[in-house]
Enzyme design. Structure first.
Site, PDB file in Angstrom:
ATOM      1  N   LYS A 167       0.810  -1.206   0.000  1.00  0.00           N
ATOM      2  CA  LYS A 167       0.000   0.000   0.000  1.00  0.00           C
ATOM      3  C   LYS A 167       0.853   1.270   0.000  1.00  0.00           C
ATOM      4  O   LYS A 167       0.525   2.250  -0.664  1.00  0.00           O
ATOM      5  CB  LYS A 167      -0.972  -0.009   1.186  1.00  0.00           C
ATOM      6  CG  LYS A 167      -1.967  -1.161   1.144  1.00  0.00           C
ATOM      7  CD  LYS A 167      -3.071  -1.028   2.165  1.00  0.00           C
ATOM      8  CE  LYS A 167      -4.069   0.030   1.772  1.00  0.00           C
ATOM      9  NZ  LYS A 167      -4.775  -0.232   0.512  1.00  0.00           N
ATOM     10  N   GLU A 204      -0.132  -1.106   7.010  1.00  0.00           N
ATOM     11  CA  GLU A 204       0.753  -2.237   6.739  1.00  0.00           C
ATOM     12  C   GLU A 204       2.142  -2.026   7.343  1.00  0.00           C
ATOM     13  O   GLU A 204       3.074  -2.766   7.036  1.00  0.00           O
ATOM     14  CB  GLU A 204       0.834  -2.511   5.231  1.00  0.00           C
ATOM     15  CG  GLU A 204      -0.454  -3.104   4.690  1.00  0.00           C
ATOM     16  CD  GLU A 204      -0.399  -3.461   3.214  1.00  0.00           C
ATOM     17  OE1 GLU A 204      -1.266  -4.239   2.774  1.00  0.00           O
ATOM     18  OE2 GLU A 204       0.496  -2.981   2.489  1.00  0.00           O
ATOM     19  N   ASP A 218      -5.462   2.464  -3.436  1.00  0.00           N
ATOM     20  CA  ASP A 218      -4.170   3.130  -3.272  1.00  0.00           C
ATOM     21  C   ASP A 218      -3.961   4.207  -4.332  1.00  0.00           C
ATOM     22  O   ASP A 218      -3.397   5.271  -4.050  1.00  0.00           O
ATOM     23  CB  ASP A 218      -3.046   2.106  -3.351  1.00  0.00           C
ATOM     24  CG  ASP A 218      -3.104   1.104  -2.210  1.00  0.00           C
ATOM     25  OD1 ASP A 218      -3.591   1.469  -1.133  1.00  0.00           O
ATOM     26  OD2 ASP A 218      -2.669  -0.049  -2.409  1.00  0.00           O
TER      27      ASP A 218
END
Length: 310
Positions: free
Chosen positions: A40, A137, A252
């Protein structure tokens, strides 16, 4: 023009295509396997860079073959990698993706991404007008440190709380722009939402999540477009009808496009309109980071008058 700084994950996406997703315990025959740069953080950085914003990525890679390939790809997209650190003895982040009928299932193995720390962002020189972007993440403590530095510098913070996990109000207090989908909003607002709900339902949930914070909340709804709460007022951006091939990097792409537009001094309405167009181009291509469009492609894809505030 401001700059975009993205603190986030860098992965190699291993994509298997099939006619349908397997059920639990089932094996299905696939068609092809692809290796695409992703993660991401990397996706959002590539999106912003290809749309014209000076973009720096902060993160970690392993010293494996994936790490080398990812670094080569990101540099070729114009992303500044001065704050991307090699981590010995740890594999680069990897995502295992099954793609069937343009829908995906994803298993992410963090690897080096799990070691991104406050030390990695300690020397990043943020300034007023810059945009600081992050997602879930990398460790939450690192995101908090990053956003605290951004707030102290007068930069605008954008959080994409994905993958969806519960987190504390102290982090939300550091967010200027929250960009999330209906699943993530359901979790954070503690209410049941479906992608078929009317826009008013999402605005209601966004308002509850926002509370008394001075925060913009943007809810991405895929082909239905975007609903947002800005300055306490609802905004609706209609979706675009396109033939989706792979939706993996669409969210994203949207986040990176919003960041690039805000760094250029655009209004939130203009940024959302523009990002909606960019994401609609992204889903028509395979892969995550490689599918991000250029500014020229977004310009060519606009309808007359689209992308401007009413």
């Amino acid at each position: 023009m401001g700059r975009v700084f993205v603190a986030g994950s860098i992965n190699m996406d291993v994509v298997a295509t099939a006619d349908r997703h397997p059920r639990v315990g089932e094996t299905v025959a696939g068609h092809e396997v692809f290796y695409f740069p992703g993660g991401k953080g990397a996706n959002q950085a590539v999106s912003a860079a290809k749309l014209g914003a000076p973009t720096t990525l902060i993160g970690r890679l392993g010293t494996d073959a994936f790490g080398h390939d990812l670094k080569t790809f990101l540099a070729a997209q114009g992303v500044d990698l001065s704050y991307v650190t090699d981590t010995a003895g740890i594999h680069s982040g990897t995502a295992i993706i099954t793609l069937a009928n343009a829908d995906n299932t994803i298993v992410v193995v963090p690897g080096a991404n799990g070691f991104v720390s406050a030390d990695d962002i300690a020397t990043v020189a943020l300034a007023k007008g810059d945009i600081a972007v992050s997602q879930f993440e990398i460790p939450l403590a690192t995101i908090s440190a990053f956003f605290n530095r951004a707030r102290a510098a007068g930069a605008t913070t954008i959080l994409n709380p994905a993958p969806a996990i519960a987190f504390g109000a102290e982090l939300l207090d550091l967010v200027d722009v929250l960009i999330l989908n209906e699943t993530e909003l359901s979790l954070l607002a503690k209410t049941e939402l479906r992608d078929s709900d009317e826009p008013a339902r999402f605005i209601e949930a966004a308002r509850a999540l926002r509370g008394d914070r001075d925060m913009i909340v943007c809810v991405t709804l895929g082909k239905r477009g975007v609903v947002a709460l800005a300055d306490g007022k609802p905004l609706v951006v209609e979706g675009r009808a396109v033939k989706a091939v792979d939706t993996t990097g669409a969210g994203d792409c949207f986040v990176g496009a919003v960041a690039a537009q805000l760094a250029a001094g655009k209004s939130i309405r203009d940024a959302l309109d523009y990002a909606n167009i960019a994401a609609s181009i992204c889903v028509q291509r395979m892969g995550a980071a490689p599918s991000m469009p250029t500014a020229a492609e977004v310009k060519a894809f606009r309808r007359p008058g689209e992308g401007r505030a009413p």
